[in-house]
Design a protein around this motif. Sequence first.
Motif, mmCIF file in Angstrom:
data_model
loop_
_atom_site.group_PDB
_atom_site.id
_atom_site.type_symbol
_atom_site.label_atom_id
_atom_site.label_comp_id
_atom_site.label_asym_id
_atom_site.label_seq_id
_atom_site.Cartn_x
_atom_site.Cartn_y
_atom_site.Cartn_z
ATOM 1 N N GLU A 16 33.402 -150.014 5.568
ATOM 2 C CA GLU A 16 33.145 -149.759 6.977
ATOM 3 C C GLU A 16 31.654 -149.809 7.269
ATOM 4 N N GLU A 62 40.946 -145.696 17.636
ATOM 5 C CA GLU A 62 40.541 -145.530 16.242
ATOM 6 C C GLU A 62 39.731 -144.245 16.065
ATOM 7 N N LYS A 66 40.813 -141.032 13.681
ATOM 8 C CA LYS A 66 40.008 -140.663 12.514
ATOM 9 C C LYS A 66 39.276 -139.340 12.680
#
Length: 185
Positions: A16, A62, A66
Amino acid sequence: MLRSGPTGARNAPALEQINAEVFTLTYGSIVRQLISDYEDIEEVNKQLEQMGYNMGIRLVDEFLAKAKISRCSSFRDTADVVAKQALPMFLNVTANVTNWSPDQTECSLVLTDNPLADFVELPDEYRELRYCNVLAGVVRGALEMVNMEVECRWVSDMLRGDDCYELRLKLKEHRDEKFPYKDDD
Protein backbone atom coordinates in the motif's frame (compact mmCIF):
# COMPACT_ATOMS: atom_id res chain seq x y z
CA MET A 1 -5.27 3.48 -5.46
CA LEU A 2 -4.14 0.13 -6.65
CA ARG A 3 -5.01 -2.82 -4.47
CA SER A 4 -2.34 -5.04 -3.05
CA GLY A 5 -4.00 -8.23 -4.27
CA PRO A 6 -3.84 -11.72 -2.81
CA THR A 7 -0.20 -11.55 -1.65
CA GLY A 8 -0.98 -12.09 2.00
CA ALA A 9 -1.53 -9.88 5.01
CA ARG A 10 2.17 -9.56 5.83
CA ASN A 11 2.92 -7.77 2.56
CA ALA A 12 -0.13 -5.52 2.41
CA PRO A 13 1.19 -2.46 4.31
CA ALA A 14 4.41 -2.33 2.26
CA LEU A 15 2.49 -2.68 -0.99
CA GLU A 16 0.00 0.00 0.00
CA GLN A 17 2.89 2.39 0.74
CA ILE A 18 4.44 1.58 -2.62
CA ASN A 19 1.11 2.30 -4.30
CA ALA A 20 0.96 5.71 -2.62
CA GLU A 21 4.48 6.42 -3.84
CA VAL A 22 3.60 5.33 -7.38
CA PHE A 23 0.63 7.68 -7.31
CA THR A 24 2.70 10.65 -6.17
CA LEU A 25 5.36 9.94 -8.79
CA THR A 26 2.87 9.64 -11.65
CA TYR A 27 0.69 12.54 -10.52
CA GLY A 28 2.97 15.07 -12.21
CA SER A 29 2.50 13.28 -15.52
CA ILE A 30 -1.26 13.46 -15.10
CA VAL A 31 -1.10 17.21 -14.45
CA ARG A 32 1.20 17.74 -17.43
CA GLN A 33 -1.15 15.80 -19.72
CA LEU A 34 -4.14 17.86 -18.53
CA ILE A 35 -2.22 21.05 -19.30
CA SER A 36 -1.50 19.74 -22.80
CA ASP A 37 -5.10 18.64 -23.35
CA TYR A 38 -6.90 21.73 -22.06
CA GLU A 39 -4.35 24.55 -22.48
CA ASP A 40 -6.45 26.62 -20.03
CA ILE A 41 -5.13 26.55 -16.46
CA GLU A 42 -8.53 27.23 -14.90
CA GLU A 43 -9.97 24.25 -16.77
CA VAL A 44 -7.05 22.11 -15.59
CA ASN A 45 -7.83 23.19 -12.01
CA LYS A 46 -11.45 22.10 -12.49
CA GLN A 47 -10.42 18.77 -13.99
CA LEU A 48 -8.02 18.04 -11.12
CA GLU A 49 -10.74 18.81 -8.57
CA GLN A 50 -13.22 16.60 -10.44
CA MET A 51 -10.71 13.74 -10.61
CA GLY A 52 -10.20 14.05 -6.86
CA TYR A 53 -13.95 14.17 -6.25
CA ASN A 54 -14.39 10.91 -8.18
CA MET A 55 -11.60 9.34 -6.13
CA GLY A 56 -13.06 10.59 -2.85
CA ILE A 57 -16.50 9.08 -3.41
CA ARG A 58 -14.83 5.71 -3.91
CA LEU A 59 -12.14 5.95 -1.22
CA VAL A 60 -14.60 6.66 1.59
CA ASP A 61 -15.85 3.07 1.59
CA GLU A 62 -12.33 1.70 1.87
CA PHE A 63 -11.52 4.18 4.62
CA LEU A 64 -14.63 3.32 6.66
CA ALA A 65 -13.93 -0.40 6.29
CA LYS A 66 -10.29 -0.13 7.38
CA ALA A 67 -10.44 2.65 9.98
CA LYS A 68 -13.16 1.07 12.12
CA ILE A 69 -14.22 4.41 13.53
CA SER A 70 -17.46 5.28 15.23
CA ARG A 71 -19.89 7.75 13.74
CA CYS A 72 -18.71 11.36 13.86
CA SER A 73 -21.10 13.56 15.78
CA SER A 74 -20.12 16.91 14.26
CA PHE A 75 -18.25 18.63 11.47
CA ARG A 76 -15.44 19.23 13.94
CA ASP A 77 -15.10 15.49 14.64
CA THR A 78 -15.20 14.75 10.93
CA ALA A 79 -12.44 17.25 10.17
CA ASP A 80 -10.28 15.64 12.86
CA VAL A 81 -10.83 12.19 11.35
CA VAL A 82 -9.86 13.46 7.89
CA ALA A 83 -6.73 15.13 9.24
CA LYS A 84 -5.54 12.46 11.66
CA GLN A 85 -6.72 9.21 10.05
CA ALA A 86 -7.77 9.51 6.40
CA LEU A 87 -4.85 11.60 5.10
CA PRO A 88 -2.27 9.40 6.85
CA MET A 89 -3.96 6.24 5.56
CA PHE A 90 -3.95 7.27 1.91
CA LEU A 91 -1.08 9.77 1.59
CA ASN A 92 1.04 9.08 4.65
CA VAL A 93 0.66 12.71 5.71
CA THR A 94 -1.15 14.33 8.62
CA ALA A 95 -2.78 17.71 8.92
CA ASN A 96 -3.61 20.06 11.74
CA VAL A 97 -7.17 21.33 11.99
CA THR A 98 -7.08 25.06 12.73
CA ASN A 99 -8.78 28.41 12.15
CA TRP A 100 -12.29 27.37 13.15
CA SER A 101 -15.05 29.86 12.44
CA PRO A 102 -17.17 30.90 15.46
CA ASP A 103 -20.12 28.87 14.19
CA GLN A 104 -17.93 25.75 13.70
CA THR A 105 -18.78 25.46 9.98
CA GLU A 106 -15.38 26.42 8.57
CA CYS A 107 -11.87 25.24 9.31
CA SER A 108 -8.47 24.80 7.73
CA LEU A 109 -6.47 21.65 7.23
CA VAL A 110 -2.79 22.60 7.36
CA LEU A 111 -0.75 19.77 5.92
CA THR A 112 2.50 18.93 7.67
CA ASP A 113 3.87 17.60 4.37
CA ASN A 114 2.58 17.22 0.84
CA PRO A 115 4.04 14.30 -1.10
CA LEU A 116 2.19 15.33 -4.26
CA ALA A 117 4.38 18.42 -4.44
CA ASP A 118 7.73 16.74 -3.78
CA PHE A 119 10.21 17.58 -6.53
CA VAL A 120 7.78 20.08 -8.12
CA GLU A 121 8.46 23.65 -9.17
CA LEU A 122 5.83 25.68 -10.96
CA PRO A 123 7.07 27.83 -13.84
CA ASP A 124 5.80 31.43 -13.86
CA GLU A 125 3.33 30.70 -16.68
CA TYR A 126 1.58 28.20 -14.38
CA ARG A 127 1.28 30.44 -11.30
CA GLU A 128 -2.52 30.06 -11.36
CA LEU A 129 -2.33 26.26 -11.41
CA ARG A 130 -3.66 24.65 -8.24
CA TYR A 131 -1.33 21.70 -8.59
CA CYS A 132 -2.70 19.75 -5.62
CA ASN A 133 -6.36 20.45 -6.38
CA VAL A 134 -6.99 16.71 -6.56
CA LEU A 135 -6.80 16.68 -2.73
CA ALA A 136 -9.55 19.29 -2.47
CA GLY A 137 -11.70 17.09 -4.67
CA VAL A 138 -10.95 13.94 -2.66
CA VAL A 139 -12.03 15.62 0.56
CA ARG A 140 -15.17 17.07 -1.04
CA GLY A 141 -16.16 13.73 -2.59
CA ALA A 142 -15.52 11.69 0.55
CA LEU A 143 -17.45 14.08 2.79
CA GLU A 144 -20.35 14.17 0.35
CA MET A 145 -20.64 10.40 0.73
CA VAL A 146 -21.13 10.86 4.47
CA ASN A 147 -23.85 13.45 3.87
CA MET A 148 -21.75 16.60 4.23
CA GLU A 149 -21.72 19.04 1.37
CA VAL A 150 -18.54 21.07 1.70
CA GLU A 151 -16.60 23.62 -0.25
CA CYS A 152 -12.85 22.90 -0.34
CA ARG A 153 -10.29 25.37 -1.63
CA TRP A 154 -6.60 25.99 -1.28
CA VAL A 155 -5.77 29.21 0.55
CA SER A 156 -2.03 28.59 0.95
CA ASP A 157 0.30 26.63 -1.28
CA MET A 158 4.05 26.33 -0.87
CA LEU A 159 4.37 25.91 -4.65
CA ARG A 160 3.11 29.47 -4.90
CA GLY A 161 5.51 30.77 -2.26
CA ASP A 162 3.31 30.45 0.84
CA ASP A 163 4.76 29.02 4.03
CA CYS A 164 2.38 26.02 4.26
CA TYR A 165 -0.26 23.97 2.45
CA GLU A 166 -3.65 25.05 3.78
CA LEU A 167 -6.95 23.63 2.57
CA ARG A 168 -10.02 25.58 3.71
CA LEU A 169 -13.21 23.58 4.35
CA LYS A 170 -16.64 25.16 4.58
CA LEU A 171 -19.66 23.08 5.55
CA LYS A 172 -22.53 24.10 3.29
CA GLU A 173 -25.05 21.46 4.32
CA HIS A 174 -25.17 18.46 6.62
CA ARG A 175 -27.95 16.18 5.41
CA ASP A 176 -29.64 13.59 7.59
CA GLU A 177 -29.27 9.98 6.56
CA LYS A 178 -32.24 8.60 4.72
CA PHE A 179 -33.02 4.94 4.77
CA PRO A 180 -35.02 3.46 1.87
CA TYR A 181 -36.84 0.93 4.06
CA LYS A 182 -38.76 1.18 7.27
CA ASP A 183 -37.90 -1.09 10.16
CA ASP A 184 -41.27 -2.89 9.92
CA ASP A 185 -40.83 -3.91 6.24
